[in-house]
Design a protein around this motif. Structure first.
Motif, PDB file in Angstrom:
ATOM      1  N   PHE A 111       0.873  -1.175   0.000  1.00 43.46           N
ATOM      2  CA  PHE A 111       0.000   0.000   0.000  1.00 43.46           C
ATOM      3  C   PHE A 111       0.903   1.216   0.000  1.00 43.46           C
ATOM      4  O   PHE A 111       1.873   1.274   0.769  1.00 43.46           O
ATOM      5  CB  PHE A 111      -0.919   0.022   1.224  1.00 43.46           C
ATOM      6  N   ARG A 112       0.626   2.185  -0.859  1.00 40.57           N
ATOM      7  CA  ARG A 112       1.415   3.408  -0.937  1.00 40.57           C
ATOM      8  C   ARG A 112       0.510   4.614  -0.749  1.00 40.57           C
ATOM      9  O   ARG A 112      -0.468   4.780  -1.472  1.00 40.57           O
ATOM     10  CB  ARG A 112       2.127   3.508  -2.285  1.00 40.57           C
ATOM     11  N   SER A 113       0.852   5.451   0.236  1.00 39.13           N
ATOM     12  CA  SER A 113       0.018   6.624   0.516  1.00 39.13           C
ATOM     13  C   SER A 113       0.281   7.762  -0.462  1.00 39.13           C
ATOM     14  O   SER A 113      -0.549   8.665  -0.611  1.00 39.13           O
ATOM     15  CB  SER A 113       0.265   7.114   1.942  1.00 39.13           C
ATOM     16  N   GLU A 114       1.429   7.717  -1.141  1.00 38.22           N
ATOM     17  CA  GLU A 114       1.753   8.733  -2.136  1.00 38.22           C
ATOM     18  C   GLU A 114       2.011   8.061  -3.468  1.00 38.22           C
ATOM     19  O   GLU A 114       2.324   6.869  -3.533  1.00 38.22           O
ATOM     20  CB  GLU A 114       2.979   9.544  -1.702  1.00 38.22           C
ATOM     21  N   LEU A 115       1.879   8.827  -4.533  1.00 39.07           N
ATOM     22  CA  LEU A 115       2.052   8.279  -5.868  1.00 39.07           C
ATOM     23  C   LEU A 115       3.509   7.917  -6.120  1.00 39.07           C
ATOM     24  O   LEU A 115       4.401   8.748  -6.009  1.00 39.07           O
ATOM     25  CB  LEU A 115       1.580   9.285  -6.915  1.00 39.07           C
ATOM     26  N   HIS A 116       3.736   6.667  -6.452  1.00 38.45           N
ATOM     27  CA  HIS A 116       5.048   6.188  -6.890  1.00 38.45           C
ATOM     28  C   HIS A 116       4.862   5.489  -8.224  1.00 38.45           C
ATOM     29  O   HIS A 116       3.854   4.817  -8.448  1.00 38.45           O
ATOM     30  CB  HIS A 116       5.645   5.205  -5.877  1.00 38.45           C
ATOM     31  N   TRP A 122       4.303   2.935 -14.589  1.00 33.10           N
ATOM     32  CA  TRP A 122       3.132   2.296 -13.999  1.00 33.10           C
ATOM     33  C   TRP A 122       2.941   2.751 -12.560  1.00 33.10           C
ATOM     34  O   TRP A 122       3.918   2.895 -11.798  1.00 33.10           O
ATOM     35  CB  TRP A 122       3.273   0.778 -14.017  1.00 33.10           C
ATOM     36  N   GLU A 123       1.705   2.974 -12.177  1.00 31.07           N
ATOM     37  CA  GLU A 123       1.401   3.268 -10.770  1.00 31.07           C
ATOM     38  C   GLU A 123       1.839   2.059  -9.945  1.00 31.07           C
ATOM     39  O   GLU A 123       1.540   0.915 -10.276  1.00 31.07           O
ATOM     40  CB  GLU A 123      -0.090   3.551 -10.622  1.00 31.07           C
ATOM     41  N   GLN A 124       2.566   2.304  -8.860  1.00 30.13           N
ATOM     42  CA  GLN A 124       3.278   1.216  -8.191  1.00 30.13           C
ATOM     43  C   GLN A 124       2.368   0.179  -7.539  1.00 30.13           C
ATOM     44  O   GLN A 124       2.674  -1.024  -7.555  1.00 30.13           O
ATOM     45  CB  GLN A 124       4.250   1.776  -7.148  1.00 30.13           C
ATOM     46  N   ASP A 168      -9.579   3.186 -18.527  1.00 26.89           N
ATOM     47  CA  ASP A 168      -9.230   4.442 -19.185  1.00 26.89           C
ATOM     48  C   ASP A 168      -8.112   5.195 -18.472  1.00 26.89           C
ATOM     49  O   ASP A 168      -7.552   6.145 -19.045  1.00 26.89           O
ATOM     50  CB  ASP A 168     -10.465   5.359 -19.269  1.00 26.89           C
ATOM     51  N   ASP A 169      -7.790   4.789 -17.247  1.00 29.23           N
ATOM     52  CA  ASP A 169      -6.728   5.490 -16.512  1.00 29.23           C
ATOM     53  C   ASP A 169      -6.155   4.563 -15.439  1.00 29.23           C
ATOM     54  O   ASP A 169      -6.236   4.838 -14.244  1.00 29.23           O
ATOM     55  CB  ASP A 169      -7.280   6.777 -15.879  1.00 29.23           C
ATOM     56  N   LEU A 170      -5.560   3.467 -15.882  1.00 25.30           N
ATOM     57  CA  LEU A 170      -5.026   2.469 -14.952  1.00 25.30           C
ATOM     58  C   LEU A 170      -3.984   3.057 -14.009  1.00 25.30           C
ATOM     59  O   LEU A 170      -3.875   2.636 -12.852  1.00 25.30           O
ATOM     60  CB  LEU A 170      -4.395   1.310 -15.731  1.00 25.30           C
ATOM     61  N   HIS A 171      -3.207   4.016 -14.498  1.00 22.55           N
ATOM     62  CA  HIS A 171      -2.032   4.473 -13.758  1.00 22.55           C
ATOM     63  C   HIS A 171      -2.149   5.899 -13.237  1.00 22.55           C
ATOM     64  O   HIS A 171      -1.148   6.542 -12.944  1.00 22.55           O
ATOM     65  CB  HIS A 171      -0.787   4.324 -14.643  1.00 22.55           C
ATOM     66  N   PHE A 172      -3.381   6.384 -13.111  1.00 17.76           N
ATOM     67  CA  PHE A 172      -3.623   7.713 -12.536  1.00 17.76           C
ATOM     68  C   PHE A 172      -2.809   8.788 -13.261  1.00 17.76           C
ATOM     69  O   PHE A 172      -2.137   9.616 -12.650  1.00 17.76           O
ATOM     70  CB  PHE A 172      -3.320   7.708 -11.035  1.00 17.76           C
TER      71      PHE A 172
END
Length: 316
Positions: A111-116, A122-124, A168-172
């Motif tokens: 779980f990641r609280s910030e975008l990595h 790819w969104e982590q 449409d937006d898998l990786h934010f």
């Protein structure tokens, strides 16, 4: 009709494996240096199976392996490096595997609280919780087929109720990053893999099921946001769930892995040691925390996700 067993929320992993003999069988458990992964591997070791701990920290993994051998008497516990965020690491693990595989437990998650983001952009959370296990599972297909009556277990979460897979937006890239929605999407994806893997591979003797461990205090929570912590507190106060011990949390994974009720049948979502009931996509998590939303089991969505994911992991 849903599949029931003699196990429930109070059952432990050792309860599930009691009397089970898997001597001569081989199992891989990812994320087996802490929490549910260690408990899952330890209970599987009690069955006599040969266990491979697939972990990022091999030094920590070696310590866990020694402890499992000491507590179970099973000397067949080895450690291999695996970083699910790194496609080359997954590929090396697959290339290094020889012989049949009978159990693949995709336990690792973050779980990641910030975008990595990974180097691919790819969104982590989606990368580690879905794309990495997907690549590992697909890569080990031949070994699983050679195992005969092989089982794959995907570890999801009640959090899947908070988001479908947003193709449409898998990786934010276009919407504001919300860590809870990112985590939820990744756990819905985890469930869908079990559905499509079973459809594709049942003829090879491979079935895949997905489990919800329930509320368990593990290292996963160390990066929770205050909002996430508050959300869980409200859910617990509302009676949506009660915290389990780690042995209780690992029990449903073991049900999917060894219980005879799930031999030869896949695409099921298990909760508290049995198949969960399906609820509508508009269901409130606080009222239906022991159910699974339709979007996490929809076969058309599962097939689409498989295709999209396969294209992603093949992209250089």
């Amino acid at each position: 009709m849903t599949i029931t067993t003699r196990f429930d929320a109070a059952s432990t992993a050792d309860d599930v494996v009691s009397g089970v003999d898997l001597t001569g069988r081989r199992a891989v458990v990812t994320g087996a240096t802490s929490g549910l992964g260690v408990e899952t591997a330890r209970s599987l070791a009690r069955t006599g199976a040969a266990i491979t701990l697939a972990v990022r920290d091999t030094a920590a993994g070696a310590g866990v392996a020694r402890d499992i051998t000491a507590t179970t008497g099973n000397p067949h516990v080895d450690v291999r490096p695996l970083d699910l965020a790194d496609r080359s690491s997954v590929a090396r693990f697959v290339r290094g595997w020889t012989g049949p595989l009978h159990l693949l437990i995709n336990n690792a998650g973050i779980f990641r609280s910030e975008l990595h983001r990974t180097p691919e952009g790819w969104e982590q959370q989606f990368a580690v919780n879905h794309l990495g296990p997907f690549a590992l599972t697909v890569g080990l297909h031949r070994a699983l087929a050679a195992g005969g009556q092989a089982r794959v277990v995907m570890v999801s979460s009640t959090a899947h109720m908070n988001s479908p897979v947003v193709f449409d937006d898998l990786h934010f890239e276009r919407r504001a990053y919300d860590p809870q929605l990112a985590y939820a999407q990744s756990k819905t994806a985890t469930s869908l893999v079990a559905v499509e893997a079973t459809r594709r591979w049942a003829a090879d003797g491979i079935v895949a099921n997905v489990v919800n461990p329930g509320g368990v205090a593990t290292g996963l929570q160390r990066d929770f946001t205050p909002e996430q912590t508050d959300y869980l507190a409200r859910a617990e106060a509302a009676g949506a769930f009660a915290y389990k011990t780690v042995p209780q949390g690992a029990a449903t994974t073991l049900v999917a892995a060894v219980a005879p009720e799930f031999a030869g049948t896949g695409g099921h979502y298990l909760d508290d040691g049995r198949e969960a009931h399906t609820v509508g996509d508009d269901a409130n998590l606080f009222e239906h925390s022991h159910g699974v939303k339709r979007w996490a089991l929809d076969p058309d969505t599962a097939a689409r996700l498989w295709t999209v994911s396969a294209d992603l992991i093949r992209t250089p």
